[in-house]
Design a protein around this motif. Sequence first.
Motif: not given
Length: 352
Positions: A286-292, A267-271, A273-279
């Motif tokens: 996607s970070v959400g998909g990768g965590l799942w 939900f937060n991924e697009a808003a 940008p700090e999360l991008a490094a986790i991909k």
Amino acid sequence: MDHFTYTALPLRVRFERGGRTKVGDEVEHLGRKRALVLSTPEQQHHAEELSDALGGRSAGVLATATMHTPVDVTEAALSAVREAGADCTVAVGGGSTIGLAKAIALRDDIPQIAVPTTYAGSEMTTILGQTENGVKTTLKDLRVLPASVIYDVDYTLSLPPAISATSGMNAIAHAIEALYAQEKNPISRLQCLEAIGALAGALPVIVDDPGDVRARQEAQYGAFLCGMALGSAGMALHHKLCHTLGGAFNLPHADTHTVVLPHATGFNEAAAPELAAIKDILSSNSVGGGLWDLAKQIGAPTSLADIGMPADGIDRAADLATQNPYWNPRPFDRADIHALISQAYAGRRPND
Ligand code: NAD
């Protein structure tokens, strides 16, 4: 990153295999004389071992800690602390036992030594959640921060693979939210990236071989950093949802984090940008998909239905989670939260 505020918390950390045998040194370092050792009933043997290691500095064992830190358990423990003449506590266990030591410290202001045996990370924060009359409330107070923490990998070896998996995902949740929380800062960011890498690498190894000491140390190191990041940067929508769902439906803490994290992150991924490094860390688009995917890989639950949430609870949860406004990188309304919880209930992979 043109400005930030970073609050360093005053505590001492000893990361050492066999460090539990030095618990007496930590009591001495604090200038204290008698420690009451706390645990859950299930981990009384760990508490007895630490009490033996303390020798004359032990004020005994109190194995009454339980989930969600009920106030009546804390009050009985306070009487035990006073009767035993203890001037500090040693908490050996997960967030529940450390929560009891924190609740005692809040009331009696006696220092604590934490010996964590899960990956929850409570030992590194000034946060305390307590339950009274079925309602869990959370506070922040420097008095509840342990004075000293001993990370001894040997005490994590008995953590069952299923709990290791969800407890590790609980730790990752702290790091994910600390990356974009309101008090985010470059120091916490370094901790978060290092921690997520360590845990994402270690957890699949641990569920295959719970006795792998190297992987256990990696996971414990990651959990330590995650707790630190949570303690200094804070949290947002994901933690709020977990507290709401856990409190309303009495869902297990770490399992709830595990299930909700991919969806709240998606939900937060697009808003954020700090999360991008986790991909890259998760090798996912996607970070959400990768965590799942990580949760699936380690055999952890991916659906709220599977961990006991009733289907007719989604409406109520959406109401509760939107009752009090709080900060999140992506603004949301009740319909957003309803959709997010519905997705987590069904257990579908986010961002697909
Ligand atoms: P827990 O402490 O409830 O432990 C779960 C069970 O596993 C317990 O029966 C425990 O005795 C057992 N266990 C723990 N370590 C073990 C080991 N190494 N070997 C065998 N059994 C072991 O679970 P938790 O997830 O660590 O903690 C959850 C609680 O912590 C919740 O109440 C949550 O709100 C709180 N928490 C607080 C913070 C904070 O900063 N205040 C952070 C995270 C979690």
